[in-house]
Scaffold this motif. Sequence first.
Motif, PDB file in Angstrom:
ATOM      1  N   LEU A  62       0.916  -1.364   0.008  1.00  0.00           N
ATOM      2  CA  LEU A  62       0.031   0.034   0.051  1.00  0.00           C
ATOM      3  C   LEU A  62       0.713   1.450   0.034  1.00  0.00           C
ATOM      4  CD1 LEU A  62      -2.721  -1.073   2.443  1.00  0.00           C
ATOM      5  CD2 LEU A  62      -3.124  -0.950  -0.170  1.00  0.00           C
ATOM      6  N   VAL A  63       2.078   1.226   0.015  1.00  0.00           N
ATOM      7  CA  VAL A  63       3.123   2.196  -0.013  1.00  0.00           C
ATOM      8  C   VAL A  63       3.084   2.676  -1.328  1.00  0.00           C
ATOM      9  CG1 VAL A  63       4.121   1.917   2.180  1.00  0.00           C
ATOM     10  CG2 VAL A  63       5.360   1.147   0.210  1.00  0.00           C
ATOM     11  N   ARG A  64       2.913   1.947  -2.216  1.00  0.00           N
ATOM     12  CA  ARG A  64       3.034   2.457  -3.706  1.00  0.00           C
ATOM     13  C   ARG A  64       2.058   3.446  -4.174  1.00  0.00           C
ATOM     14  NH1 ARG A  64       5.389  -1.417  -8.701  1.00  0.00           N
ATOM     15  NH2 ARG A  64       4.238   0.515  -9.811  1.00  0.00           N
ATOM     16  N   ARG A  65       2.495   4.503  -4.712  1.00  0.00           N
ATOM     17  CA  ARG A  65       1.760   5.822  -5.173  1.00  0.00           C
ATOM     18  C   ARG A  65       0.605   5.371  -6.073  1.00  0.00           C
ATOM     19  NH1 ARG A  65       6.021  10.828  -5.275  1.00  0.00           N
ATOM     20  NH2 ARG A  65       6.744  10.589  -3.245  1.00  0.00           N
ATOM     21  N   ASP A  66       0.916   4.342  -6.993  1.00  0.00           N
ATOM     22  CA  ASP A  66       0.046   3.949  -8.006  1.00  0.00           C
ATOM     23  C   ASP A  66      -0.874   2.722  -7.486  1.00  0.00           C
ATOM     24  OD1 ASP A  66       2.159   2.242  -8.062  1.00  0.00           O
ATOM     25  OD2 ASP A  66       2.266   2.511 -10.243  1.00  0.00           O
ATOM     26  N   ILE A  67      -0.945   2.505  -6.247  1.00  0.00           N
ATOM     27  CA  ILE A  67      -1.649   1.184  -5.749  1.00  0.00           C
ATOM     28  C   ILE A  67      -2.973   1.138  -6.447  1.00  0.00           C
ATOM     29  CG2 ILE A  67      -2.153   2.135  -3.671  1.00  0.00           C
ATOM     30  CD1 ILE A  67      -1.187  -1.551  -4.406  1.00  0.00           C
ATOM     31  N   ASP A  68      -3.700   2.230  -6.259  1.00  0.00           N
ATOM     32  CA  ASP A  68      -5.164   2.091  -6.644  1.00  0.00           C
ATOM     33  C   ASP A  68      -5.197   1.744  -8.266  1.00  0.00           C
ATOM     34  OD1 ASP A  68      -3.877   4.467  -7.654  1.00  0.00           O
ATOM     35  OD2 ASP A  68      -5.782   5.689  -7.237  1.00  0.00           O
ATOM     36  N   VAL A  69      -4.369   2.256  -9.142  1.00  0.00           N
ATOM     37  CA  VAL A  69      -4.339   1.714 -10.445  1.00  0.00           C
ATOM     38  C   VAL A  69      -4.003   0.381 -10.580  1.00  0.00           C
ATOM     39  CG1 VAL A  69      -3.267   2.261 -12.972  1.00  0.00           C
ATOM     40  CG2 VAL A  69      -3.467   4.174 -11.168  1.00  0.00           C
ATOM     41  N   ILE A  70      -2.946  -0.161  -9.758  1.00  0.00           N
ATOM     42  CA  ILE A  70      -2.717  -1.627  -9.869  1.00  0.00           C
ATOM     43  C   ILE A  70      -3.746  -2.572  -9.478  1.00  0.00           C
ATOM     44  CG2 ILE A  70      -1.227  -3.359  -9.112  1.00  0.00           C
ATOM     45  CD1 ILE A  70       0.829  -1.271  -8.551  1.00  0.00           C
ATOM     46  N   LEU A  71      -4.493  -2.005  -8.521  1.00  0.00           N
ATOM     47  CA  LEU A  71      -5.715  -2.720  -8.025  1.00  0.00           C
ATOM     48  C   LEU A  71      -6.849  -2.664  -8.922  1.00  0.00           C
ATOM     49  CD1 LEU A  71      -6.016  -1.480  -4.327  1.00  0.00           C
ATOM     50  CD2 LEU A  71      -4.939  -3.832  -5.082  1.00  0.00           C
ATOM     51  N   LYS A  72      -6.960  -1.741  -9.716  1.00  0.00           N
ATOM     52  CA  LYS A  72      -8.041  -1.692 -10.652  1.00  0.00           C
ATOM     53  C   LYS A  72      -7.894  -2.566 -11.601  1.00  0.00           C
ATOM     54  CE  LYS A  72     -10.040   2.802  -9.214  1.00  0.00           C
ATOM     55  NZ  LYS A  72      -9.789   4.306  -9.489  1.00  0.00           N
ATOM     56  N   LYS A  73      -6.540  -2.454 -12.260  1.00  0.00           N
ATOM     57  CA  LYS A  73      -6.307  -3.239 -13.361  1.00  0.00           C
ATOM     58  C   LYS A  73      -6.221  -4.752 -13.218  1.00  0.00           C
ATOM     59  CE  LYS A  73      -2.782  -1.720 -16.358  1.00  0.00           C
ATOM     60  NZ  LYS A  73      -3.654  -1.167 -17.540  1.00  0.00           N
ATOM     61  N   LEU A  74      -5.573  -5.189 -12.196  1.00  0.00           N
ATOM     62  CA  LEU A  74      -5.626  -6.720 -11.757  1.00  0.00           C
ATOM     63  C   LEU A  74      -6.884  -7.045 -11.473  1.00  0.00           C
ATOM     64  CD1 LEU A  74      -2.335  -6.766  -9.566  1.00  0.00           C
ATOM     65  CD2 LEU A  74      -2.604  -7.485 -11.943  1.00  0.00           C
ATOM     66  N   ALA A  75      -8.035  -6.364 -10.815  1.00  0.00           N
ATOM     67  CA  ALA A  75      -9.279  -6.710 -10.623  1.00  0.00           C
ATOM     68  C   ALA A  75      -9.938  -6.999 -11.948  1.00  0.00           C
ATOM     69  CB  ALA A  75     -10.142  -5.539  -9.668  1.00  0.00           C
ATOM     70  N   SER A  76      -9.680  -6.638 -13.088  1.00  0.00           N
ATOM     71  CA  SER A  76     -10.187  -6.787 -14.327  1.00  0.00           C
ATOM     72  C   SER A  76      -9.843  -8.174 -14.833  1.00  0.00           C
ATOM     73  CB  SER A  76      -9.851  -5.670 -15.550  1.00  0.00           C
ATOM     74  OG  SER A  76      -8.462  -5.955 -15.764  1.00  0.00           O
ATOM     75  N   LEU A  77      -8.781  -8.945 -14.385  1.00  0.00           N
ATOM     76  CA  LEU A  77      -8.598 -10.175 -14.473  1.00  0.00           C
ATOM     77  C   LEU A  77      -9.481 -11.388 -13.818  1.00  0.00           C
ATOM     78  CD1 LEU A  77      -4.830  -9.979 -14.508  1.00  0.00           C
ATOM     79  CD2 LEU A  77      -5.903 -10.105 -16.453  1.00  0.00           C
TER      80      LEU A  77
END
Length: 335
Positions: free
Chosen positions: A77-92
């Motif tokens: 959760l310290v990654r600044r782009d964590i929200d983007v990563i979560l959304k992209k992976l959630a599409s799989l």
Amino acid sequence: MDTNKNILQDTFGRNHTYLRISLTELCNLRCTYCMPAEGIQLSPKSHIMSYDEVYEIAKTFVDNGVTKIRLTGGEPLVRRDIDVILKKLASLPVELSMTSNAVIIDRFIEILKSCNIKNINVSLDSLNAEKFKTITRRNDFDKVYGNIMLLIKEGFNVKLNAVLIKGFNDNEIIDFIGLTKELPISVRFIEFMPFDGNKWDKAKMVSYAKIMEIVHSNFNEKQVIRIQDAPNDTSKNYTIKDYKGSFAIISSVTNPFCDSCNRIRLTANGRLKNCLFSSSESDLLTPLREGKSIEPLIQKAIQTKFKVRGGMDTLEKLEKPDLHNQNRSMITIGG
């Protein structure tokens, strides 16, 4: 190499359907068993996977049969782009989960829910604030404990991971189990494992047998109930009669679960580790950036996986520093 075969099946017939992705080598805690006291040499920022690269590599694994992805770190959760990563992976089409130290997880409750992340593992090695400070080198116990309660309140399935170290927190085993009386959580006791820089010593390890000895000295035989383990489970699971939660033991050292292992790990700098204990790695990020297929590299890495603990198939081998010190420190592997 036969590319018609399942590239995630090794020579022992194990199918690797569970990918653990480390998103960062950074962490807001400094746990002694995870990070050397002097710190670590971080990978250059340019060597860390971007969110698009995380997605592309993950998608390749999912296309080949991975059904579960767990995000780890450092602290993911310290990654600044964590929200983007979560959304992209959630599409799989995959079950997505996370391991966190929970220091800042209260800021991410809504994004976790929106990405259908239901299972959160939280690292917590002591229920004593001073001990917590000693092992993490940070004074965040109240914040972490409060966030664990928040996760439970918000409906997440919470597992607490406690690494047991003899003479430090092994006297808290019953206190941890006590949490499960009223809380619907699973407390998982993890045997202290050897990694680079964590000064592992077998004498510090609290074994599965010792943990159960302590359990049975506090609860009678009828109270301690063995739970059916899930397929490919790393833990041996129990509950105390009439308790809402459960407890488990991950005995990677004394009773390895290698025969049913379905796990592989991707480090934050894009290297595939076919075993937590393996000293060898396969670079997937460089060929991905060069536009090459990474599938042959994945298959080769899986095919070279040892049957047991990266080739350290005895306790005697585990005790040899020249073997396990060739591995990374835990923070750069991913929890």
